[in-house]
Design a protein around this motif. Structure first.
Motif, PDB file in Angstrom:
ATOM      1  N   ASN A 128       0.902  -1.090   0.277  1.00 30.54           N
ATOM      2  CA  ASN A 128       0.054   0.566   0.214  1.00 30.54           C
ATOM      3  C   ASN A 128       0.843   1.173  -0.068  1.00 30.54           C
ATOM      4  OD1 ASN A 128      -2.383  -1.679   0.011  1.00 30.54           O
ATOM      5  ND2 ASN A 128      -1.950  -1.733   2.282  1.00 30.54           N
ATOM      6  N   PHE A 129       2.231   1.373  -0.349  1.00 32.54           N
ATOM      7  CA  PHE A 129       2.664   2.218  -0.173  1.00 32.54           C
ATOM      8  C   PHE A 129       2.275   3.076  -1.019  1.00 32.54           C
ATOM      9  CE2 PHE A 129       6.658   4.768  -1.624  1.00 32.54           C
ATOM     10  CZ  PHE A 129       7.192   4.939  -0.102  1.00 32.54           C
ATOM     11  N   LEU A 130       2.754   3.261  -2.107  1.00 36.59           N
ATOM     12  CA  LEU A 130       2.183   3.629  -3.345  1.00 36.59           C
ATOM     13  C   LEU A 130       0.224   4.595  -3.295  1.00 36.59           C
ATOM     14  CD1 LEU A 130       3.250   2.143  -6.675  1.00 36.59           C
ATOM     15  CD2 LEU A 130       4.586   4.030  -5.400  1.00 36.59           C
ATOM     16  N   ALA A 131      -0.007   4.232  -2.889  1.00 34.38           N
ATOM     17  CA  ALA A 131      -1.719   4.452  -2.471  1.00 34.38           C
ATOM     18  C   ALA A 131      -1.161   5.527  -1.853  1.00 34.38           C
ATOM     19  CB  ALA A 131      -2.740   3.257  -2.608  1.00 34.38           C
ATOM     20  N   ASP A 132      -0.716   5.234  -0.445  1.00 35.52           N
ATOM     21  CA  ASP A 132      -0.748   5.439   0.793  1.00 35.52           C
ATOM     22  C   ASP A 132       0.199   7.069   0.769  1.00 35.52           C
ATOM     23  OD1 ASP A 132      -1.500   3.816   2.602  1.00 35.52           O
ATOM     24  OD2 ASP A 132      -0.195   3.296   3.250  1.00 35.52           O
ATOM     25  N   ALA A 133       0.956   6.822  -0.459  1.00 36.38           N
ATOM     26  CA  ALA A 133       1.903   8.249  -0.767  1.00 36.38           C
ATOM     27  C   ALA A 133       0.238   9.630  -2.155  1.00 36.38           C
ATOM     28  CB  ALA A 133       3.043   7.968  -1.586  1.00 36.38           C
ATOM     29  N   LYS A 134      -0.340   9.383  -1.928  1.00 34.40           N
ATOM     30  CA  LYS A 134      -1.221   9.567  -3.007  1.00 34.40           C
ATOM     31  C   LYS A 134      -0.849   9.031  -3.706  1.00 34.40           C
ATOM     32  CE  LYS A 134      -2.095  11.149   1.257  1.00 34.40           C
ATOM     33  NZ  LYS A 134      -4.049  10.986   2.018  1.00 34.40           N
ATOM     34  N   PHE A 135      -0.321   8.266  -4.385  1.00 31.73           N
ATOM     35  CA  PHE A 135      -0.305   7.749  -6.180  1.00 31.73           C
ATOM     36  C   PHE A 135      -1.608   7.138  -6.354  1.00 31.73           C
ATOM     37  CE2 PHE A 135       4.042   8.303  -5.589  1.00 31.73           C
ATOM     38  CZ  PHE A 135       4.798   8.727  -6.457  1.00 31.73           C
ATOM     39  N   LYS A 136      -2.714   7.719  -7.801  1.00 32.29           N
ATOM     40  CA  LYS A 136      -3.325   7.066  -8.201  1.00 32.29           C
ATOM     41  C   LYS A 136      -3.383   5.554  -8.940  1.00 32.29           C
ATOM     42  CE  LYS A 136      -7.232   8.534 -11.354  1.00 32.29           C
ATOM     43  NZ  LYS A 136      -7.587   9.097 -12.198  1.00 32.29           N
ATOM     44  N   LEU A 137      -4.083   5.035  -8.562  1.00 32.43           N
ATOM     45  CA  LEU A 137      -3.670   3.681  -9.334  1.00 32.43           C
ATOM     46  C   LEU A 137      -4.650   3.645 -10.378  1.00 32.43           C
ATOM     47  CD1 LEU A 137      -3.728   0.507  -9.270  1.00 32.43           C
ATOM     48  CD2 LEU A 137      -6.219   0.695  -7.879  1.00 32.43           C
ATOM     49  N   ILE A 138      -3.687   3.412 -11.787  1.00 27.89           N
ATOM     50  CA  ILE A 138      -4.404   3.726 -13.458  1.00 27.89           C
ATOM     51  C   ILE A 138      -4.335   1.614 -13.943  1.00 27.89           C
ATOM     52  CG2 ILE A 138      -3.323   5.923 -13.218  1.00 27.89           C
ATOM     53  CD1 ILE A 138      -0.825   4.855 -14.648  1.00 27.89           C
ATOM     54  N   SER A 139      -4.106   1.134 -13.592  1.00 30.85           N
ATOM     55  CA  SER A 139      -4.357  -0.308 -14.068  1.00 30.85           C
ATOM     56  C   SER A 139      -3.354  -1.301 -12.827  1.00 30.85           C
ATOM     57  CB  SER A 139      -3.132  -0.251 -15.502  1.00 30.85           C
ATOM     58  OG  SER A 139      -1.792  -0.136 -14.966  1.00 30.85           O
ATOM     59  N   GLN A 140      -4.084  -2.834 -13.268  1.00 31.58           N
ATOM     60  CA  GLN A 140      -4.160  -3.851 -12.592  1.00 31.58           C
ATOM     61  C   GLN A 140      -3.987  -4.237 -13.363  1.00 31.58           C
ATOM     62  OE1 GLN A 140      -6.725  -3.702  -9.023  1.00 31.58           O
ATOM     63  NE2 GLN A 140      -4.584  -4.403  -7.458  1.00 31.58           N
ATOM     64  N   LYS A 141      -2.691  -5.995 -13.822  1.00 26.75           N
ATOM     65  CA  LYS A 141      -2.760  -6.836 -14.176  1.00 26.75           C
ATOM     66  C   LYS A 141      -1.894  -7.675 -13.958  1.00 26.75           C
ATOM     67  CE  LYS A 141      -2.335  -8.266 -19.276  1.00 26.75           C
ATOM     68  NZ  LYS A 141      -2.317  -8.258 -20.849  1.00 26.75           N
ATOM     69  N   ASP A 142      -1.936  -9.202 -13.383  1.00 25.39           N
ATOM     70  CA  ASP A 142      -0.940 -10.421 -13.672  1.00 25.39           C
ATOM     71  C   ASP A 142       0.023  -9.628 -12.369  1.00 25.39           C
ATOM     72  OD1 ASP A 142      -2.306 -11.640 -15.662  1.00 25.39           O
ATOM     73  OD2 ASP A 142      -0.574 -11.006 -17.232  1.00 25.39           O
ATOM     74  N   GLY A 143      -1.201  -9.402 -11.480  1.00 20.44           N
ATOM     75  CA  GLY A 143       0.407  -9.480  -9.708  1.00 20.44           C
ATOM     76  C   GLY A 143       0.809  -7.900  -9.702  1.00 20.44           C
ATOM     77  N   ALA A 144       0.511  -7.123 -10.919  1.00 21.16           N
ATOM     78  CA  ALA A 144       1.377  -5.863 -10.821  1.00 21.16           C
ATOM     79  C   ALA A 144       0.419  -4.308 -10.831  1.00 21.16           C
ATOM     80  CB  ALA A 144       2.076  -5.815 -12.435  1.00 21.16           C
ATOM     81  N   SER A 145       0.451  -3.676 -10.028  1.00 20.80           N
ATOM     82  CA  SER A 145      -0.327  -2.629 -10.069  1.00 20.80           C
ATOM     83  C   SER A 145       0.014  -1.281 -10.161  1.00 20.80           C
ATOM     84  CB  SER A 145      -0.590  -2.041  -8.429  1.00 20.80           C
ATOM     85  OG  SER A 145      -1.553  -3.258  -8.063  1.00 20.80           O
ATOM     86  N   ALA A 146       0.221  -0.141 -11.747  1.00 13.90           N
ATOM     87  CA  ALA A 146       0.797   0.933 -11.676  1.00 13.90           C
ATOM     88  C   ALA A 146      -0.080   2.400 -11.210  1.00 13.90           C
ATOM     89  CB  ALA A 146       0.680   0.910 -12.834  1.00 13.90           C
ATOM     90  N   TYR A 147       0.674   3.085 -10.759  1.00 12.89           N
ATOM     91  CA  TYR A 147      -0.294   4.411 -10.564  1.00 12.89           C
ATOM     92  C   TYR A 147       0.822   5.733 -10.462  1.00 12.89           C
ATOM     93  CZ  TYR A 147      -1.455   1.122  -6.301  1.00 12.89           C
ATOM     94  OH  TYR A 147      -1.905   0.129  -5.580  1.00 12.89           O
ATOM     95  N   GLU A 148       0.378   6.302 -10.236  1.00 13.94           N
ATOM     96  CA  GLU A 148       0.937   7.896 -11.310  1.00 13.94           C
ATOM     97  C   GLU A 148       0.419   8.525 -10.252  1.00 13.94           C
ATOM     98  OE1 GLU A 148      -2.024   9.537 -14.555  1.00 13.94           O
ATOM     99  OE2 GLU A 148      -0.291   8.439 -15.133  1.00 13.94           O
ATOM    100  N   TYR A 149       1.741  10.028  -9.930  1.00 11.88           N
ATOM    101  CA  TYR A 149       1.492  10.972  -9.549  1.00 11.88           C
ATOM    102  C   TYR A 149       1.733  12.579  -9.871  1.00 11.88           C
ATOM    103  CZ  TYR A 149       2.296  14.005  -4.520  1.00 11.88           C
ATOM    104  OH  TYR A 149       2.273  14.676  -3.554  1.00 11.88           O
ATOM    105  N   ASP A 150       0.464  12.978 -10.035  1.00 12.35           N
ATOM    106  CA  ASP A 150       0.133  14.558 -10.373  1.00 12.35           C
ATOM    107  C   ASP A 150       1.245  14.782  -9.340  1.00 12.35           C
ATOM    108  OD1 ASP A 150      -0.441  16.649 -11.095  1.00 12.35           O
ATOM    109  OD2 ASP A 150      -1.994  16.384 -11.890  1.00 12.35           O
ATOM    110  N   LEU A 151       1.807  16.080 -10.073  1.00 13.12           N
ATOM    111  CA  LEU A 151       2.876  16.847  -9.437  1.00 13.12           C
ATOM    112  C   LEU A 151       2.439  18.392  -9.503  1.00 13.12           C
ATOM    113  CD1 LEU A 151       6.772  15.753 -10.560  1.00 13.12           C
ATOM    114  CD2 LEU A 151       5.596  15.623  -8.577  1.00 13.12           C
TER     115      LEU A 151
END
Length: 535
Positions: free
Chosen positions: A498-521
């Motif tokens: 949950n580190f990226l989510a807790d750091a306010k990154f937004k979840l953009i996709s999930q597939k095969d155990g990989a979760s991609a996030y991004e942070y709007d600067l």
């Protein structure tokens, strides 16, 4: 039969120096049938043996003993006395096998043949990217390790097995009875290449660290084993964490440790202890939780065969070793001892002092503030490259992607424009050393975090948030508008899920155990208030 049953069998086999060659072969057949059941904490490694004389049987013994070290091997044995042919032929079985480590086993008595060995090693290193282990110092290279074979014969008591009557019977220059000891001597190199060395040594006290029973004989009557304790102290200086698991009265044991004049190890050498009368398996689990280490990183030393058998049965991932065999145990092998390695044992002692201090504060924020933490974020360079690579290889729990990098691969990452930073942490109790790494690359208007990882020793102190704030700050400073990161789930990296989510990154996709996030600067970010950041 279950794989855990096989692990128990192999532990008993390894503990008995009289175990026969035939017994090893029989258990190896069982291993072949059960290898697909190996637990997730096992590491896989591909091993090649090239011999100037007959080595039939050594691969089977090596693979069997590897299970004791939580390794699962695939083995290639070169055709008899075909070292040159295998190395010089690019289409040989050796190169098609693609080993992680090659053992080049030659005979020092064959001077003419050995004159060609340096050229063969050079050829091998040019084609093969793994580790080469040789038995004489033919060649100096950072990917070549040397096991002094003649020295090993002397120290291990196996000289009587060299050039016996079997030499003229199938060119068996080393008798089969010596193969288990040779396999163990060679094993340490495979343990390091596989990234699976043990981290923590758990010690009994009575008739282990000293002769006698302190609760019955009294402190003045026990006899500390200074030779064993000096060896254990040398392990601590290499970075091995020390702990105690003993059935004893705490006061008696601590009096012996602190006051007996012949003791080498003292209280401040131990990161944790369980000195009580509860079952040792319960103590072991409590120590694992306190030290934040997996049981598969433990080695347990006890003179009592019943206690050893109990731990073997209930915790097959723990390496169980009688005191007299500790010095020949190869699971603590290291190619390099970095500054952080050398201090690790002491760092865990300092961490115990932090835990003891925490009890006097009402809340976590107050505790963290009084630690007076300082975080230094530095670029990777020749001075810290080895440690940075080591962290990518060994860190499992707080590791977003578990991408593993050798020193050469990190250099290539930098050459193509990537950035690599290392994190150093210290507080009023001591220096944690270099404990974190982040790797990023710029892709137009956004930055991508290739990996971010942190040693478990500094988790829960907010330093990961400081490292992320620094990355966001650097990305914005260099004109990026978005930072992207990824969490790839493994069986061990749940702590950073949950580190990226807790750091306010937004979840953009999930597939095969990989979760991609991004942070709007355009969003604000800040460093934790209770620590000082130096760059």
């Amino acid at each position: 039969m279950l794989f855990t049953d096989l692990q128990k069998k192999i532990s008993q086999l390894v503990a008995n120096p009289q175990s026969s060659f035939g017994k090893y072969l029989a258990i190896h057949k069982e291993l072949i049938d059960l290898r697909n059941q190996a637990p997730s904490y096992f590491r896989k490694i591909r091993v090649a043996f090239l011999g100037a004389f007959t080595l039939q049987g050594l691969p089977e013994i090596f693979s069997t003993r590897a299970v004791f070290h939580n390794l699962l091997t695939e083995v290639y044995l070169a055709p008899y006395s075909q070292i040159s042919q295998d190395i010089l032929n690019p289409n040989s079985g050796l190169y098609s096998f693609q080993p992680d480590i090659v053992y080049l086993i030659t005979d020092s008595n064959e001077k003419d043949k050995n004159s060609q060995v340096p050229l063969l090693i050079e050829k091998l290193l040019n084609v093969f990217k793994g580790r080469v282990v040789i038995l004489e110092n033919f060649y100096n290279h950072d990917r070549v390790s040397v096991l002094n074979f003649q020295d090993w014969l002397e120290k291990s008591g196996n000289k009587k097995y060299w050039y016996t009557k079997y030499k003229d019977l199938g060119d068996l220059r080393l008798a089969l009875d010596a193969f288990p000891d040779l396999a163990e001597a060679l094993m340490g190199y495979a343990v390091v290449v596989a990234g699976n060395p043990r981290k923590c040594l758990i010690l009994d006290l009575d008739n282990t660290l000293w002769q006698g029973v302190v609760g019955e004989d009294g402190v003045e009557k026990i006899i500390p084993d200074k030779k064993l304790q000096n060896y254990i102290l040398s392990l601590m200086k290499q970075g091995i964490i020390l702990a105690i698991n003993s059935k004893n009265n705490l006061e008696d044991a601590m009096e012996a440790i602190e006051k007996h004049p012949a003791m080498v190890l003292r209280k401040n050498n131990f990161a944790a202890w369980r000195i009580n009368w509860q079952n040792k398996d319960l103590n072991m689990r409590e120590l694992a939780e306190e030290l934040n280490l997996g049981l598969d990183s433990f080695v347990f030393v006890d003179d009592d065969s019943l206690q050893r058998a109990m731990i073997q049965s209930l915790m097959p991932e723990v390496a169980v070793v009688p005191p007299q065999f500790l010095e020949s145990f190869s699971g603590f092998t290291a190619f390099k001892v970095t500054e952080e390695d050398a201090r690790r044992g002491q760092m865990y002692v300092e961490d115990r002092q932090r835990r003891e201090s925490q009890g006097s504060f009402e809340n976590l924020d107050e505790f963290l503030s009084q630690l007076k933490m300082e975080v230094a974020i530095v670029s990777v360079d020749e001075n810290n490259l080895s440690r940075v690579s080591q962290l990518t290889q060994k860190t499992n729990q707080f590791n977003l992607t578990t991408h593993r990098y050798s020193e050469e691969e990190i250099k290539k990452f930098l050459q193509i424009g990537g950035k690599v930073w290392a994190l150093k942490v210290r507080d009023k109790f001591g220096d944690y050393g270099l404990t974190g790494v982040v790797m990023t690359e710029s892709q137009g208007h956004f930055w991508r975090i290739d990996n971010l990882l942190l040693s478990c020793r500094v988790l829960g102190r907010g330093v990961e948030n400081a490292l992320m704030a620094y990355i966001l700050e650097q990305a914005k400073k260099h004109g990026a508008s978005v930072v992207r990161g990824e969490y790839i789930s493994t069986k061990k990296n749940k702590p950073c899920e949950n580190f990226l989510a807790d750091a306010k990154f937004k979840l953009i996709s999930q597939k095969d155990g990989a979760s991609a996030y991004e942070y709007d600067l355009s969003q604000p970010f800040a460093y934790p208030h209770y620590l000082t950041v130096k760059v």
